[in-house]
Write an enzyme that holds these catalytic residues in place. Structure first.
Site, PDB file in Angstrom:
ATOM      1  CD  GLU A 127      -2.914  -1.169   2.497  1.00  0.00           C
ATOM      2  OE1 GLU A 127      -2.793  -0.085   3.080  1.00  0.00           O
ATOM      3  OE2 GLU A 127      -3.469  -2.142   2.363  1.00  0.00           O
ATOM      4  CB  THR A 158       3.013  -7.151 -10.912  1.00  0.00           C
ATOM      5  OG1 THR A 158       4.189  -6.500 -10.465  1.00  0.00           O
ATOM      6  CG2 THR A 158       3.617  -7.705 -12.120  1.00  0.00           C
ATOM      7  CD  GLU A 363       7.701 -11.688  -5.606  1.00  0.00           C
ATOM      8  OE1 GLU A 363       8.039 -12.559  -4.787  1.00  0.00           O
ATOM      9  OE2 GLU A 363       7.498 -11.452  -6.612  1.00  0.00           O
ATOM     10  CB  THR A 365      14.236  -4.081   0.170  1.00  0.00           C
ATOM     11  OG1 THR A 365      14.121  -4.157   1.630  1.00  0.00           O
ATOM     12  CG2 THR A 365      12.836  -3.006  -0.082  1.00  0.00           C
TER      13      THR A 365
END
Ligand SMILES: Cc1cc2nc3c(=O)[nH]c(=O)nc-3n(C[C@H](O)[C@H](O)[C@H](O)COP(=O)(O)OP(=O)(O)OC[C@H]3O[C@@H](n4cnc5c(N)ncnc54)[C@H](O)[C@@H]3O)c2cc1C
Length: 379
Positions: A127, A158, A363, A365
């Site tokens: 978000e 995505t 997914e 860092t």
């Protein structure tokens, strides 16, 4: 111990490698420029049975293993990383949570169209104010009769423009000040659901990254995915699998960068010699090759552990972290070996560098991966 791919895995690699070279690679520069989503390529991948590759044949999947998924993701990403991320997210973020946590009815309704390619798979966790700290989710899903009424925003999602439905996280209750986060499947044609395709990205230009706005979106409570209040844990499990996909993408980009650099180093002459005759260049290429080999082995090991039904979270984080960091390093070296030409778009290596950067961010860092690994090793 056996490092060989099975016959099936070798066959899948041969098929996808040919497809990547003949169909995916030729338009990659143009798609990077025009930002055109490679929908036609995915129609062909659907005909090849790739869109549901690791899912059960009961749901129109191909019943292949995670190692095969990693191979397909690597080969597609080698040719075009935008195609690679679209594929990886479709399978590991879109299909996997439904396959893992869905009821039989949900799998028939939502997993089958993902496997046939009728719908792209997508996943809404991030978000505007909740990224690495995904528990900071602010989207709410309030019970109203037999429905949930959902309000909130999701960022950087995505494939959402091409998905017929997606699973997202929302707060379904607050108990003693603690958020109860659940996963809910939302059809993208629901009233009040909008997909905003406005981001201008550094790379992965032909992939679809969007913002989602949910204003009083009403879905039946039967769209709850898995157990109520377990949405956060379910998404963490989903991300473990997704990290294998990101690792495989990184290996694909690094391999492409290496192949270009090796070829160029043999063609380009300076001081009367090919660049590849200078030991400095040879050492650069040797290091690049070694790191790619290691990254690929790490990705395959994490995938293999998953296929054995064994714990793979630590290895998934490690392969994602290592492969994404070496993809950046290898792409950077490939630009360096190309000199000024490497800075020009037609030589492609600059695209590898821009595309690879996302892999250190999405997914989880690199910093988050180090936190996950630190937890696994008992820090
Ligand atoms: C192209 C693209 C596609 C994406 N696709 C999806 C998708 O399909 N679905 C989805 O849900 N999300 C998706 N994402 C979102 C992605 O997963 C997040 O961007 C990522 O998790 C980081 O969150 P953030 O951007 O809010 O950064 P932040 O969390 O704000 O982090 C900013 C920086 O602070 C660091 N940091 C944060 N917390 C700590 C800490 N505790 N200690 C040390 N450092 C810290 C981070 O490592 C990072 O360097 C996508 C992002 C992009 C760019």
């Amino acid at each position: 111990m056996n490092f060989d791919l099975t016959q099936e895995q070798q066959m899948i690699r041969k098929t996808i490698r040919e497809f990547a070279d003949e169909v995916v690679a030729p338009g990659a520069i143009e798609r990077d420029k025009t930002k055109a989503f490679p929908k036609e390529i995915f129609k062909q991948l659907a005909d090849m049975g790739m869109m549901g590759l690791p899912f059960s044949e009961e749901y129109e999947g191909a019943g292949a293993d995670t190692v095969s998924f990693a191979i397909v993701t690597e080969e597609l990403s080698r040719a075009c990383a935008s195609t690679g991320i679209t594929y990886s997210a479709h399978i590991s973020l879109g299909g996997a949570p439904i396959s893992l946590f869905g009821t039989e009815e949900q799998k028939q309704k939502y997993l089958v169209p993902i496997c046939t390619g009728e719908s792209f798979g997508a996943f809404g966790l991030t978000e505007p104010n909740a990224g690495s700290d995904a528990g900071g989710t602010q989207t709410t899903a309030k019970e109203d009769g037999n429905d949930f009424v959902i309000n909130g925003n999701k960022a950087f999602i995505t494939n959402a423009s091409y998905a017929k439905h997606l699973a997202l996280t929302a707060i379904t209750d607050i108990k003693d000040g603690n958020k109860e986060i659940s996963a809910i499947i939302v059809p993208t044609d629901a009233e009040g659901f909008s997909v905003i395709d406005n981001y201008e990205k550094m790379g992965l230009n032909a992939s679809n990254t969007t913002e989602l706005v949910l204003e009083n979106v009403r879905v039946p409570q039967e769209n709850l995915l898995g157990t109520r209040g377990n949405g956060f844990r379910q998404f963490l499990v989903t991300l473990d699998g997704g990290r294998i996909g990101i690792g495989a993408m990184a290996v694909g980009i690094a391999q492409a960068a290496f192949d270009r650099a090796l070829r160029y180093s043999k063609e380009r002459k300076q001081f009367g010699k090919s660049l590849s005759e200078f030991q400095v260049t040879q050492f650069k290429l040797a290091d690049m090759a070694m790191k790619i080999e290691l990254a690929r082995n790490m990705v395959h090991k994490a995938a293999w552990l998953k296929d054995q039904g064994r714990a793979f979270g630590k290895e998934a984080s490690m392969c994602k972290l290592y492969a994404s960091e070496i993809a950046m390093e290898v792409a950077d070296q490939a630009v360096q070996i190309h000199g000024g030409y490497g800075y020009m778009k037609e030589y492609e290596v600059e695209r590898y560098m821009r595309d690879a950067k996302l892999l250190e961010i999405g997914e989880g860092t690199s910093e988050v991966q180090r936190m996950v690994i630190a937890r696994h090793i008992g820090c």
